[in-house]
Design a protein around this motif. Structure first.
Motif, PDB file in Angstrom:
ATOM      1  N   GLU A 244       0.805  -1.182   0.144  1.00 39.96           N
ATOM      2  CA  GLU A 244       0.073   0.102  -0.033  1.00 39.96           C
ATOM      3  C   GLU A 244       0.726   1.367  -0.059  1.00 39.96           C
ATOM      4  N   MET A 245       2.109   1.211   0.093  1.00 41.10           N
ATOM      5  CA  MET A 245       3.088   2.148   0.039  1.00 41.10           C
ATOM      6  C   MET A 245       2.913   3.349   0.770  1.00 41.10           C
ATOM      7  N   PRO A 246       2.774   3.459   2.190  1.00 42.55           N
ATOM      8  CA  PRO A 246       2.417   4.573   2.924  1.00 42.55           C
ATOM      9  C   PRO A 246       3.664   5.737   2.566  1.00 42.55           C
ATOM     10  N   SER A 247       3.181   6.947   2.703  1.00 43.19           N
ATOM     11  CA  SER A 247       3.972   8.013   2.148  1.00 43.19           C
ATOM     12  C   SER A 247       5.046   8.084   3.362  1.00 43.19           C
ATOM     13  N   ALA A 248       6.151   8.831   3.039  1.00 42.83           N
ATOM     14  CA  ALA A 248       7.095   9.236   3.977  1.00 42.83           C
ATOM     15  C   ALA A 248       6.512  10.063   5.230  1.00 42.83           C
ATOM     16  N   ASP A 249       5.738  10.924   5.094  1.00 40.31           N
ATOM     17  CA  ASP A 249       5.102  11.591   6.006  1.00 40.31           C
ATOM     18  C   ASP A 249       4.108  10.719   7.107  1.00 40.31           C
ATOM     19  N   GLU A 250       3.407   9.560   6.504  1.00 36.86           N
ATOM     20  CA  GLU A 250       2.847   8.777   7.114  1.00 36.86           C
ATOM     21  C   GLU A 250       3.710   8.060   7.885  1.00 36.86           C
ATOM     22  N   VAL A 251       4.663   7.418   7.394  1.00 33.57           N
ATOM     23  CA  VAL A 251       5.708   6.680   8.370  1.00 33.57           C
ATOM     24  C   VAL A 251       6.221   7.410   9.479  1.00 33.57           C
ATOM     25  N   TYR A 252       6.532   8.616   9.066  1.00 28.58           N
ATOM     26  CA  TYR A 252       7.258   9.402  10.335  1.00 28.58           C
ATOM     27  C   TYR A 252       6.322   9.557  11.316  1.00 28.58           C
ATOM     28  N   ARG A 253       4.975   9.982  10.881  1.00 29.90           N
ATOM     29  CA  ARG A 253       3.923  10.184  12.009  1.00 29.90           C
ATOM     30  C   ARG A 253       3.501   9.149  12.784  1.00 29.90           C
ATOM     31  N   ILE A 254       3.563   7.621  12.221  1.00 33.91           N
ATOM     32  CA  ILE A 254       3.432   6.472  13.121  1.00 33.91           C
ATOM     33  C   ILE A 254       4.533   6.281  13.899  1.00 33.91           C
ATOM     34  N   GLU A 298      14.526   8.303   5.300  1.00 32.10           N
ATOM     35  CA  GLU A 298      14.931   9.657   5.854  1.00 32.10           C
ATOM     36  C   GLU A 298      13.964  10.058   6.995  1.00 32.10           C
ATOM     37  N   ALA A 299      12.467   9.427   6.695  1.00 33.07           N
ATOM     38  CA  ALA A 299      11.573   9.365   7.633  1.00 33.07           C
ATOM     39  C   ALA A 299      11.676   8.851   8.960  1.00 33.07           C
ATOM     40  N   VAL A 300      12.193   7.473   8.895  1.00 28.62           N
ATOM     41  CA  VAL A 300      12.680   6.632   9.961  1.00 28.62           C
ATOM     42  C   VAL A 300      13.774   7.267  10.641  1.00 28.62           C
ATOM     43  N   LEU A 301      15.012   7.715   9.998  1.00 31.14           N
ATOM     44  CA  LEU A 301      15.877   8.330  10.514  1.00 31.14           C
ATOM     45  C   LEU A 301      15.620   9.701  11.373  1.00 31.14           C
ATOM     46  N   ARG A 302      14.600  10.344  10.715  1.00 26.88           N
ATOM     47  CA  ARG A 302      14.087  11.604  11.482  1.00 26.88           C
ATOM     48  C   ARG A 302      13.468  11.344  12.998  1.00 26.88           C
ATOM     49  N   ALA A 303      12.594  10.283  12.668  1.00 29.82           N
ATOM     50  CA  ALA A 303      12.029   9.824  14.183  1.00 29.82           C
ATOM     51  C   ALA A 303      12.928   9.250  15.118  1.00 29.82           C
ATOM     52  N   LEU A 304      13.783   8.516  14.419  1.00 27.91           N
ATOM     53  CA  LEU A 304      14.866   7.791  15.599  1.00 27.91           C
ATOM     54  C   LEU A 304      15.586   9.201  16.044  1.00 27.91           C
ATOM     55  N   SER A 305      16.213  10.053  15.373  1.00 29.25           N
ATOM     56  CA  SER A 305      16.729  11.089  15.694  1.00 29.25           C
ATOM     57  C   SER A 305      16.257  11.932  16.809  1.00 29.25           C
ATOM     58  N   GLU A 306      14.853  11.900  16.985  1.00 30.73           N
ATOM     59  CA  GLU A 306      14.120  12.831  17.971  1.00 30.73           C
ATOM     60  C   GLU A 306      13.923  12.088  18.974  1.00 30.73           C
ATOM     61  N   TYR A 307      13.552  10.614  18.893  1.00 34.18           N
ATOM     62  CA  TYR A 307      13.157   9.739  19.997  1.00 34.18           C
ATOM     63  C   TYR A 307      14.101   8.530  20.405  1.00 34.18           C
ATOM     64  N   ALA A 308      15.037   8.048  19.457  1.00 31.32           N
ATOM     65  CA  ALA A 308      16.060   6.998  19.807  1.00 31.32           C
ATOM     66  C   ALA A 308      17.298   7.506  19.217  1.00 31.32           C
ATOM     67  N   PRO A 309      17.880   8.540  19.635  1.00 33.67           N
ATOM     68  CA  PRO A 309      19.287   8.904  18.854  1.00 33.67           C
ATOM     69  C   PRO A 309      20.252   8.096  19.161  1.00 33.67           C
ATOM     70  N   GLU A 310      20.333   7.193  19.873  1.00 37.85           N
ATOM     71  CA  GLU A 310      21.606   6.177  20.075  1.00 37.85           C
ATOM     72  C   GLU A 310      21.550   4.989  19.640  1.00 37.85           C
TER      73      GLU A 310
END
Length: 347
Positions: A244-254, A298-310
């Motif tokens: 179903e190919m969710p958008s990068a925005d949707e992946v980041y928001r989840i 990049e969406a996943v990396l953005r979320a990780l940088s904000e919530y699990a940077p290590e």
């Protein structure tokens, strides 16, 4: 959560249940289904046993749960394999007999919407296997991809450590299942770019937890089979997205919402599958497919940088909606060795 139990694996000549916990697509598309059954018999030496709703389009959640309960209860059945995924398996979970299944653990194979059952089993302390559907992997036109076949054989018939390896070639474009010519040759593949490593300066070993990101989001919304976040501390998160190919925005928001819940920071390592970047609804060409995968990373990396940077993370791993596909144990050990660039799972 309970300590993981690895149920005994089937051996050639054993019976395995074939079920459709999300709906009877084998009844609509018999060609890949029959091919998958034939390969289970011929290449794996197993005897598939079909349950009443396996080909029954329109069966109720209660009826599908009854098949699952019966498959786990039957002493002659040595493993349970999903025909395919779908989108409403979350409605099946309330009808499962938790104590019966806990008392009769068996290896279960499936992914996508089967994330529901994988995490149900994980909460019972039973190791299950994210991968290996009858219609997609076993029913692949032409032949199983060698990397898929090797991993599935090790997970279905074997036990112990198994090292995942990057594939030299990958496929993304599928032919229609109702067209006979689809099955005259193997799907087209192209050279792979390998895995992408992030924070790869450490070694992490933990129990695997995760699945299809869209299904995880639904389970989180329904508060279904989700434990207190502290219970996931030290585990290895594995994530994939569907056709179903969710958008990068949707992946980041989840992932942002998982982070706000305190969930992301519990995982010192994260495996992210190579994103499915082609579907009949979004038939992207080569450069657009590459851009879609890059945006999702990049969406996943953005979320990780904000919530699990290590957290250590590995991207474009071959599991989930990928071709080839390697099997990931849900509830079983995963070792992610950043300096050596190696991933080892235990089947």
């Amino acid at each position: 959560m309970p300590d993981p139990v690895h149920p005994p694996k089937p051996r050639p000549g054993d019976k395995v249940a074939i079920v459709s916990p999300s709906g009877g697509l084998p009844g609509l598309f018999p060609r890949p289904y029959e091919l998958g059954l034939a390969r289970l018999r011929r290449e794996f030496g197993l005897i598939p046993v079909e349950y009443p709703t396996t080909r029954a389009w329109g069966s109720t959640p209660r009826e599908r749960a009854a098949d699952l309960n019966a498959a786990f209860a039957d002493p002659e059945i040595r493993a349970v394999v999903a025909s395919i995924g779908g989108e409403d398996q979350i409605t099946v979970l309330p009808h499962l007999d938790r104590e019966l299944i806990r008392a009769h653990p068996k290896p279960f194979f499936g992914y996508s919407d089967n994330t529901n059952l994988l995490l149900f089993l994980r909460n019972l302390g039973v190791v299950s296997y994210h991968g290996g559907s009858v219609m997609v992997e076993l029913g692949r036109p032409g032949a199983l991809h060698p990397l898929t076949a090797r991993s599935l054989r090790a997970a279905l018939l074997g036990s112990g450590p198994y090292e995942l390896t990057p594939s030299a070639d990958v496929g993304d474009v599928n032919g229609p299942w109702d067209a006979p010519e689809t099955f005259e040759s193997e799907p087209r593949t192209e050279p792979a770019d390998g895995w992408f490593w992030h924070n790869a300066d450490r070694v992490v070993t933990g129990i695997g937890w995760g699945g299809c990101l869209e299904i995880l989001a639904w389970m989180l919304m329904a508060d279904r089979e989700i434990r207190p976040v502290e219970e996931y501390a030290g585990q290895v998160l594995f994530l994939e997205t569907s056709e179903e190919m969710p958008s990068a925005d949707e992946v980041y928001r989840i992932l942002r919402n998982m982070g706000e819940r305190g969930l992301l920071r519990q995982f010192p390592a994260v495996l992210v599958a190579r994103a499915k970047s082609w579907s009949f609804g979004q038939p992207l060409e080569g450069p657009a497919r590459a851009a879609y995968r890059k945006d999702q990373r990049e969406a996943v990396l953005r979320a990780l940088s904000e919530y699990a940077p290590e957290s250590l993370a590995v991207f474009d791993v071959d599991f989930g909606h990928t071709d080839p596909q390697q099997v990931i144990p849900c509830g079983g050990p995963i070792r992610v060795d950043g300096p050596a660039r190696r991933i080892t799972v235990t089947y």
